[in-house]
Design an enzyme around this catalytic site. Structure first.
Site, short mmCIF file in Angstrom:
data_model
loop_
_atom_site.label_atom_id
_atom_site.label_comp_id
_atom_site.label_asym_id
_atom_site.label_seq_id
_atom_site.Cartn_x
_atom_site.Cartn_y
_atom_site.Cartn_z
N TYR A 137 0.82 -1.22 0.00
CA TYR A 137 0.00 0.00 0.00
C TYR A 137 0.86 1.27 0.00
O TYR A 137 0.41 2.31 -0.44
CB TYR A 137 -0.88 0.03 1.25
CG TYR A 137 -2.23 -0.64 1.11
CD1 TYR A 137 -2.31 -1.99 0.75
CD2 TYR A 137 -3.41 0.05 1.34
CE1 TYR A 137 -3.54 -2.62 0.64
CE2 TYR A 137 -4.64 -0.57 1.23
CZ TYR A 137 -4.71 -1.91 0.89
OH TYR A 137 -5.92 -2.51 0.78
N LYS A 188 2.70 -14.83 1.18
CA LYS A 188 2.98 -15.67 0.02
C LYS A 188 4.49 -15.87 -0.04
O LYS A 188 5.17 -15.40 -0.96
CB LYS A 188 2.45 -15.01 -1.26
CG LYS A 188 0.95 -15.08 -1.42
CD LYS A 188 0.46 -16.44 -1.93
CE LYS A 188 0.80 -16.64 -3.39
NZ LYS A 188 0.34 -17.98 -3.85
N ASP A 221 -3.29 -17.68 0.05
CA ASP A 221 -4.37 -18.28 -0.76
C ASP A 221 -4.99 -19.46 -0.03
O ASP A 221 -6.22 -19.62 0.00
CB ASP A 221 -3.87 -18.66 -2.17
CG ASP A 221 -2.58 -19.49 -2.16
OD1 ASP A 221 -1.95 -19.64 -1.10
OD2 ASP A 221 -2.22 -19.99 -3.25
N ASP A 245 -6.49 -7.13 4.08
CA ASP A 245 -7.66 -6.48 3.49
C ASP A 245 -8.56 -7.53 2.85
O ASP A 245 -9.77 -7.57 3.11
CB ASP A 245 -7.18 -5.45 2.45
CG ASP A 245 -8.33 -4.68 1.82
OD1 ASP A 245 -9.23 -4.27 2.56
OD2 ASP A 245 -8.31 -4.50 0.59
N ASP A 249 -12.46 -9.07 4.34
CA ASP A 249 -13.74 -9.02 3.62
C ASP A 249 -14.32 -10.43 3.49
O ASP A 249 -15.53 -10.62 3.62
CB ASP A 249 -13.55 -8.42 2.21
CG ASP A 249 -13.92 -6.94 2.15
OD1 ASP A 249 -13.69 -6.24 3.17
OD2 ASP A 249 -14.44 -6.49 1.11
#
Ligand code: NAD
Ligand code: IPM
Ligand code: MN
Length: 351
Positions: A137, A188, A221, A245, A249
């Protein structure tokens, strides 16, 4: 001494849900002083920038900040560094609120509202600890290189320093100690250098400061998949800015609606926290009085607990939300008929 809560209602449903959270705050803490300032598109329209220096100063001088939401189609075409979302990123960075706590808790009354089967979410209680002031970000360099035809490109930098990883991992360990003692750190590391470094750094910290905490590593993932397969295996999930983030959600749907999810963003001891719903400005329902105010009201609950030194009032408020839901209060996103104000009314009645 009187405590000050700075309200930053923002855009879309932001002002609608913040107003209801303020009503609850007035009822619970009559001595609390409120200030209000602009952020996001509302600030851009009136002050020419999505976060003014004055507002950031006010935020840093307050005891806690309660934000609604920013953004919307009205500002889709504005220059990138003036976008409403930039105001929010500048606020997070400016307040140095590096530890974003996003609880995904399924209220017993809402088990049927989840898109998952009852047995998967009944009793669900996860805390996502998302790093909020660094990573992809904010990493430099970043930009868009145009005019090269098919070779034009857009890029950013995913960068985490050891210090940034350690300070947020410490928060995750501390929180886990007060819960079930389990931390899943996610990245990751199989493809990203910054992810590999994240895993290495969290592991090393765990060796020296991880007493009472069981640490597991899981690829982001796979974590997303496990969140919808067997979510109750998780206690605390530690993630960087981007994966946190996405995962929060996804976790929202386990609880019934994104309209239920609050967050607390914490800095160092003694500095004010930033409290905001996980949801956005919901342009599709803005201005209609339909938004669920629970995420905003529960963000106030987190402010009482983490910044205002009133865990007793936080407990009362949390219980009141539970009782209102138990009694059948449902906004539209939860499959009911109540509007924003009526939903808050139901909670106030239970208080
Ligand atoms: P969103 O969260 O605003 O909306 C996603 C869906 O959830 C919509 O259908 C919306 O109606 C519904 N929803 C969200 N909150 C709700 C509530 N309280 N009650 C009932 N339904 C609710 O996400 P989006 O549509 O992807 O983003 C819209 C804008 O909000 C974008 O500009 C985005 O950048 C911004 N955004 C801001 C924040 C923030 O300020 N913290 C967070 C996320 C998105
Ligand atoms: C969130 C939002 C923000 C983020 C946006 C609006 C900048 O999606 O708080 O979850 O990506 O952090
Ligand atoms: Mn988000």
């Amino acid at each position: 001494m009187t405590q000050t809560l700075l309200l930053l209602p923002g855009d879309g449903i932001g002002p609608e849900v913040t107003e209801q959270a303020q009503r609850v705050a007035e009822c619970l803490v009559p001595e609390l002083k409120f200030e209000t300032a602009l952020i996001g598109g509302a600030a851009l329209d009136q002050e020419g920038q999505p976060l003014s220096v004055e507002t950031l100063v006010k935020a840093k001088q307050s005891d806690a900040v309660l934000l609604g939401a920013v953004g919307g189609p009205k500002w889709a075409g504005v220059e990138r560094n003036l976008r409403p979302e930039m105001g929010l990123l500048q606020l997070r960075k400016g307040m140095d609120v590096f530890a974003n706590l996003r609880p995904a808790y399924c209220f017993p009354a809402l088990v049927e509202a989840s898109s998952l089967k009852r047995d998967r979410v009944d009793g669900l209680d996860i805390m996502i600890v998302r790093e909020l002031t660094s990573g992809v970000y904010f990493g430099e360099p970043r930009g868009v290189e145009r005019g090269l035809g098919d070779k034009s490109f857009g890029f950013e930098t995913s960068r985490y320093t050891a210090g940034e990883i350690k300070r947020v991992a410490r928060v995750a360990f501390d929180i886990a100690r007060g819960r079930r003692g389990q931390v899943h750190s996610t990245e990751k590391s199989n493809v990203m250098e910054s992810g590999h470094f994240w895993r290495e750094t969290v592991s090393a910290l765990h060796e020296t400061e991880g007493e009472g905490v069981t640490l597991s590593h899981i690829l982001a993932d796979a974590c997303a998949m496990e969140l919808v397969r067997e979510p109750k295996q998780f206690d605390v999930i530690l993630a960087g800015n981007l994966f946190g983030d996405l995962l929060s959600d996804a976790a929202a749907m386990l609880t019934g609606s994104i309209g239920m999810l609050p967050s607390a963003s914490l800095s160092v001891e003694g500095a004010p926290g930033l409290y905001e719903p996980v949801h956005g400005s919901a342009p599709d329902i803005a201005g209609q009085g339909l938004a669920n105010p629970c995420a905003a009201i529960l963000s106030l609950e987190m402010a009482l607990r983490w910044s205002l030194g009133r865990p007793d009032l936080a407990d009362q408020l949390f219980a009141a939300v539970g009782r209102a839901l138990e009694a059948g209060a449902r906004s539209r996103d939860l499959g009911g008929e109540l509007g924003t104000e009526e939903m808050a009314e139901a909670i106030l009645d239970c208080l």
